[in-house]
Structure formats: structure tokens, C-alpha cells
Design an enzyme around this catalytic site. Structure first.
Site, mmCIF file in Angstrom:
data_model
loop_
_atom_site.group_PDB
_atom_site.id
_atom_site.type_symbol
_atom_site.label_atom_id
_atom_site.label_comp_id
_atom_site.label_asym_id
_atom_site.label_seq_id
_atom_site.Cartn_x
_atom_site.Cartn_y
_atom_site.Cartn_z
ATOM 1 N N ASP A 295 0.772 -3.623 -7.304
ATOM 2 C CA ASP A 295 -0.496 -3.442 -6.475
ATOM 3 C C ASP A 295 -0.961 -1.944 -7.264
ATOM 4 O O ASP A 295 -0.246 -1.364 -7.766
ATOM 5 C CB ASP A 295 0.258 -3.133 -5.106
ATOM 6 C CG ASP A 295 -1.099 -2.633 -3.969
ATOM 7 O OD1 ASP A 295 -2.279 -2.806 -4.353
ATOM 8 O OD2 ASP A 295 -0.847 -1.968 -3.054
ATOM 9 N N HIS A 296 -2.120 -1.559 -6.755
ATOM 10 C CA HIS A 296 -2.798 -0.208 -7.198
ATOM 11 C C HIS A 296 -2.299 0.691 -6.450
ATOM 12 O O HIS A 296 -2.704 0.580 -5.084
ATOM 13 C CB HIS A 296 -4.244 -0.475 -7.702
ATOM 14 C CG HIS A 296 -4.562 -1.260 -8.688
ATOM 15 N ND1 HIS A 296 -5.652 -2.105 -8.600
ATOM 16 C CD2 HIS A 296 -3.981 -1.288 -9.894
ATOM 17 C CE1 HIS A 296 -5.598 -2.464 -10.007
ATOM 18 N NE2 HIS A 296 -4.742 -1.961 -10.678
ATOM 19 N N PHE A 476 -5.333 -1.788 -1.964
ATOM 20 C CA PHE A 476 -5.758 -3.154 -1.282
ATOM 21 C C PHE A 476 -5.734 -4.204 -2.242
ATOM 22 O O PHE A 476 -6.382 -4.946 -2.323
ATOM 23 C CB PHE A 476 -6.935 -2.968 -0.523
ATOM 24 C CG PHE A 476 -7.271 -1.707 0.322
ATOM 25 C CD1 PHE A 476 -6.366 -1.027 1.094
ATOM 26 C CD2 PHE A 476 -8.336 -0.899 0.091
ATOM 27 C CE1 PHE A 476 -6.552 -0.179 1.855
ATOM 28 C CE2 PHE A 476 -8.657 0.017 0.715
ATOM 29 C CZ PHE A 476 -7.730 0.629 1.787
ATOM 30 N N HIS A 477 -4.794 -4.098 -3.460
ATOM 31 C CA HIS A 477 -4.884 -5.097 -4.692
ATOM 32 C C HIS A 477 -3.718 -5.739 -4.769
ATOM 33 O O HIS A 477 -3.172 -5.830 -5.698
ATOM 34 C CB HIS A 477 -5.361 -4.212 -5.912
ATOM 35 C CG HIS A 477 -6.567 -3.840 -5.603
ATOM 36 N ND1 HIS A 477 -7.269 -2.794 -6.402
ATOM 37 C CD2 HIS A 477 -7.872 -4.018 -4.915
ATOM 38 C CE1 HIS A 477 -8.286 -2.366 -6.164
ATOM 39 N NE2 HIS A 477 -8.719 -3.240 -5.266
ATOM 40 N N PRO A 478 -2.686 -6.259 -3.685
ATOM 41 C CA PRO A 478 -1.576 -6.927 -3.947
ATOM 42 C C PRO A 478 -1.733 -8.139 -4.604
ATOM 43 O O PRO A 478 -2.741 -8.743 -4.501
ATOM 44 C CB PRO A 478 -1.083 -7.033 -2.499
ATOM 45 C CG PRO A 478 -1.946 -7.172 -1.641
ATOM 46 C CD PRO A 478 -3.299 -5.957 -2.363
#
Length: 547
Positions: A295-296, A476-478
Site C-alpha cells: 500500500d502507499h 487507499f491503494h492496497p
């Protein structure tokens, strides 16, 4: 309840699922079922771009996940919003249209995933895109997913771009063109002042009326049905009733990087030790299901502005709110049509001892908002404020998703394991220092009254790392929990078919082997467009083999 049979069952009507359902049902002889656990996307706050601030906390349209305590973040739980409606997270996200870097996809291909190099995937980005600038070598002008420029230039964003130029980052007009590096305005997935989610883009009224497409909302998938080692259907609960749908061809999982691996594990596909512990009969042992989570991590720097020109100022007065509303009603422009982040920057922040960039391509992304709040989607501060947030683009840290209940409605264990490696810690701190350098550049200095967070007391690398641990959040990038590949820990092959079983694919960001360098919505759409062609090719090959 009687069982119904379809050719394809798509689980999850999110960024990828809407694409799959629309494209596969273009063939009237193909019967498609699309299952979505959330309700229809009827709320105005979904379709109004600035409504992101409302849907961020909505129990109706948002899963509102919380991670497990992360030891690298001083034991904090991190809030993980995920979309729960038609359009999935594309219905509640920050609207930014970014594809990542050419090198991201070439790296996928180099890992043994044939057909996923940049030159292979670019046609699918182009196919999906309806860019207001029109068609070009890098862009599509007539695709379903509408992409728009931000109509008005903002004084603060112009100052940020100027500051970035002064620290050596060139101005760019296109983050998705020949090179990503640069500072400029983002393009957004909006159209004429409205959000363009994948539900809006692909599930048009005409598509919804197709006799061969069934869309079921409030339909929570519980587990997959197998005939031996072939996926043959899905059980789901809808308004208290347990139902089963069967399929002749394939089940397509597009439930996202949290719930796609969760559903596989609940269905007996995953690490044997985990499944045995919970008493799940093993259909096929795949130890990589739920592993490789990436994630980010977003680090938000908050500033008080010297001028009352921020969105805070508009939102904190009735006159300002009325002006925003009128601008949108009359022209479909202004803050209501933009959302949160307007400007951005991709740069190489981490330097070696000689001051040279460590990475060959940008390792940090900026999101710049003309407002400030304690967290994304939170109440804005009472002063004139703006935010510069940074995230490391290609983290080395890996976490996991693991079921802890046989109930699909019970969230699984979510351990992001942020900042677990020295590279991640060093790059993240370098990103914070890069933001400070831009804020202190001559173009930005007249607008900075004070740095609110982290504040002048945080100066050493140790201070800044501690700030990151105490304040970092997801952007919000899993991804990566059903990784594509051919090794023992891979979950799907290069055609997104789950290893060891038949009739089952995973088509969403969980199949990414490594996280792309940027926002993940556009890549998810691309993956689904490409998957449709692979599904059709494989179906035709099977038909030819049968003679």
C-alpha cells in the site's frame, strides 16, 4: 431458493467488476451475473466530486475497515475506506487519473508475466479512456471512462508548481504521457462537473437494460461453490436470504485486495495452516493467498496560508458555500466539481551521499489540496489552510490479509506492515524533506504563514520518522494479495487464472505483482479491459479444441 445458472459470475461491482460485466454482456448469447455487496449508487454525494468528504465515512457506501495494530506505526490502527456500492472504490475515491510508470509494467513482464509489459497494456488504457483532450498516442478520446482537466487554475497550485520547478522538478502537462516525472495539475475521472465512476462509465442505462445481464445489489458473497477443482458457482446472502448462483464458464473475483483473498480463503484456497486452524476444508493449497500486501503510505504536511484563498475559507463561511454552490450549478466548475487534490508532483526524492537521486524514476508522489484537515475527508480547519501529502511510490514493505472468521461479513486480519524496511523509511523521510523544500522555495514562500504539521520542532530524520509513524495513513491503494506469477507464492497466472483450480480468475488490484507508481483506479480498469480479451480468447480456444 432455486439455483440460477449463468455463463459468468462477477463478484464485486467495483473498478474492475463493472468493466467485466459490461464488456462480457456485449455478447447477447453470454449470460452474466454481477454481485455487489453494497447498495445502488443513488446518493448525490457519490456523484458530486466533493462528496468524497461525505462518503469517506459513510456506513452505507463504505466498508470502513480498520487495520490491525501495526508495530511499525507505534501500534496504531489505520482507517482503510473501501467502496461498498456500484462502482466500488471508484465511487468514493479522490478522482485522480494516473496510470503509473512504463517501468512498472515492464517489471511485471520481466517477472515472467507475459503480456503485461507497458506496450501490451497501453492499448487497454487507451481503449478505456475518454479524455477531453482527445485521442493521441498515449490517450483515448472516446472510451467509457471520462477524464477531464481541472477547469480553473488556482493561485496556490500555481505557486506549488513554481516551487517544484525551483527545486529542479519540471512542469508537466501530462503525468500519463511519455514521462511521469514533473509537477502539474491532475486530470480527474469527471465529466461535466460530475464523478465518472466505473458504474457511471460502464453500467449505463442501456447496459443495465440488457436481458443477459443481471445486477444484484445488497448481495454479499459468502464462498465459492466447487465441483471437484472447478469453480461452479457462488453462494451469497441478499436481504437475509441465502442464495446460490451457478456458472457454466467462470467465476471472476473482483472484490478487491481485501475481500478477494478473503473469499478465496473462506472457500478453501489459501495457506493450509490458516485454513486448518479455522476448520475450512482445503480445496487447493495456495500459500500466497492474502500475502504480498502493499500500500502507499500517505504523509500529510499541513500549512496555514497567508491569504484567504483556500477551500477552507469557502467552506467556513455561508457566503463561500453559496458561491461554491452557484458556481457548480451555473457552470459545473469550482471546488464542488474538483474534489480534494488538484495538483501533484512526481519526483526523485531519495539522494545518495553525493546528492544524486537513488532511483532512476520518480520515487515520491505529491497530492496537493487547497484545504487542510486532520485527515482525508475530515472537517476542515478554521484557518486558511492547504495540504501537501507525499507517498513513497514503490514500497518494499509487505503485509498480509488473513481470515479469522468463517463469516464473510467479518473483516479479516489486515496487517499492512508499513515502514518495515530501511529503504521505505529513508524514502518517506526524504519525501517529507522534499515537501518542505518546495514550501520554502521562493514561489511558495509568500503563501506559507506557518507549517502546522509536522511543525518546526521536528527537524532530525529521527523526528520526521516518528512523525510519519504517528501520523501516516493510507492513500487507499492496497494491492498484491492475489499476486500474478508462476512461483510457489503466486496466486494467479499471467491470464489471471487461479493456480490449481479451473473456472476461476481474480481480476482486480490484488493480482498486481507489485504496486504501480501512482493511483490504482485507472490500472484496475485497464486490467479488467485486458482480462475480457483474455477470457474471450481462452473461450474460443476451448471451443476450437472441442472441434
Amino acid at each position: 431458493m432455486p439455483e440460477e445458472e449463468f455463463d459468468y459470475i462477477v463478484v464485486g461491482a467495483g473498478s474492475a467488476g463493472c468493466v467485466l460485466a459490461a464488456r462480457l454482456s456485449e455478447d447477447p448469447a453470454t449470460r452474466v451475473l454481477l454481485l455487489e455487496a453494497g447498495p445502488p449508487d443513488r446518493s448525490l454525494w457519490i456523484h458530486l466530486p466533493i462528496g468524497y468528504g461525505k462518503t469517506m465515512w459513510s456506513p452505507t457506501y463504505n466498508w470502513r475497515f480498520q487495520t490491525d495494530p501495526d508495530p511499525n506505526m507505534n501500534g496504531r490502527r489505520i482507517y482503510w475506506p473501501r467502496g461498498k456500492t456500484l462502482g466500488g472504490s471508484s465511487a468514493i475515491n479522490g478522482l485522480i487519473y494516473i496510470r503509473g510508470q512504463r517501468e512498472d509494467y515492464d517489471h511485471w513482464a520481466a517477472q515472467g508475466n507475459a503480456g503485461w509489459g507497458y506496450d501490451d497494456v497501453l492499448p487497454y488504457f487507451v481503449k478505456s479512456e475518454g479524455n477531453q483532450r482527445g485521442a493521441s498516442a498515449f490517450h483515448g478520446g472516446s472510451g467509457p471512462l471520462k477524464v477531464s482537466d481541472i477547469a480553473a487554475r488556482h493561485e496556490l497550485i500555481e505557486a506549488f508548481i513554481g516551487g517544484a520547478e525551483q527545486v529542479g522538478v519540471p512542469r508537466t502537462q501530462d503525468f500519463n504521457g511519455a514521462a511521469q516525472e514533473g509537477a502539474g495539475y491532475y486530470q480527474l475521472t469527471t465529466h461535466k462537473g460530475w464523478r465518472c465512476s466505473t458504474a457511471k462509465a460502464y453500467l449505463t442505462p442501456e447496459v443495465k437494460r440488457r436481458a443477459n445481464l443481471r445486477i444484484e445489489t445488497d448481495a454479499m458473497a459468502g464462498k465459492l461453490v466447487f465441483d471437484g477443482r472447478r469453480a461452479a458457482g457462488v453462494t451469497y446472502r441478499q436481504r437475509g436470504v441465502l442464495k446460490t448462483a451457478r456458472c457454466r464458464a467462470e467465476v471472476l473475483l473482483s472484490a478487491g485486495s481485501i475481500q478477494s483473498p478473503q473469499l478465496l480463503q473462506l472457500s478453501g484456497i489459501g495457506p493450509r495452516a490458516l485454513l486448518d486452524t479455522l476448520g475450512v476444508p482445503v480445496v487447493h493449497e495456495l500459500p500466497g493467498v492474502g500475502e504480498n500486501l502493499q500500500d502507499h503510505l500517505q504523509i500529510r504536511l499541513g500549512y496555514e496560508c497567508t491569504k484567504p484563498i483556500t477551500t477552507n475559507d469557502q467552506l467556513n463561511s455561508w457566503f463561500g458555500q453559496m458561491g461554491m454552490g452557484l458556481e457548480w450549478l451555473l457552470h459545473r466548475t469550482g471546488p464542488l466539481a474538483v474534489g480534494i487534490n488538484q495538483g501533484g508532483c512526481f519526483m526523485r526524492a531519495l539522494k545518495d551521499a553525493q546528492g544524486k537521486p537513488v532511483a532512476a524514476t520518480p520515487d515520491i508522489q505529491f497530492h496537493v489540496a487547497t484545504l487542510s484537515a486532520d485527515m482525508a475527508g475530515g472537517k476542515v480547519h478554521p484557518y486558511s489552510g492547504f495540504t501537501m501529502s507525499v507517498c513513497q511510490l514503490r514500497p518494499e514493505s509487505r503485509g498480509h490479509i488473513r481470515i479469522r472468521s468463517l463469516d464473510a461479513a467479518e473483516p479479516p486480519e489486515m496487517q499492512p506492515n508499513y515502514l518495515a524496511t530501511e529503504l521505505d523509511r529513508a524514502t518517506t523521510v526524504a519525501g517529507v524533506r522534499a515537501a518542505r523544500a518546495i514550501a520554502d522555495a521562493p514561489a511558495m514562500r509568500p503563501y506559507v504563514k506557518r507549517e502546522v504539521k509536522p511543525g518546526p520542532q521536528a527537524e532530525s530524520d529521527a523526528d520526521l520518522l516518528e512523525f510519519c509513524r504517528n501520523n501516516g495513513a493510507t492513500i487507499f491503494h492496497p494491492t498484491g494479495t492475489c499476486r500474478m506469477g508462476s512461483d510457489a507464492l503466486a496466486v494467479v497466472d499471467a491470464r489471471l487464472r487461479v493456480h490449481g483450480v479451473a473456472g476461476l480468475r481474480v481480476i482486480d488490484c490484488s493480482a498486481m505483482p507489485t504496486l504501480v507508481s501512482g493511483n490504482t483506479n485507472a490500472p484496475a480498469v485497464m486490467m479488467a479491459e485486458k482480462a475480457v480479451d483474455m477470457i474471450k480468447e481462452d473461450r474460443n480456444d476451448r471451443a476450437r479444441a472441442r472441434g
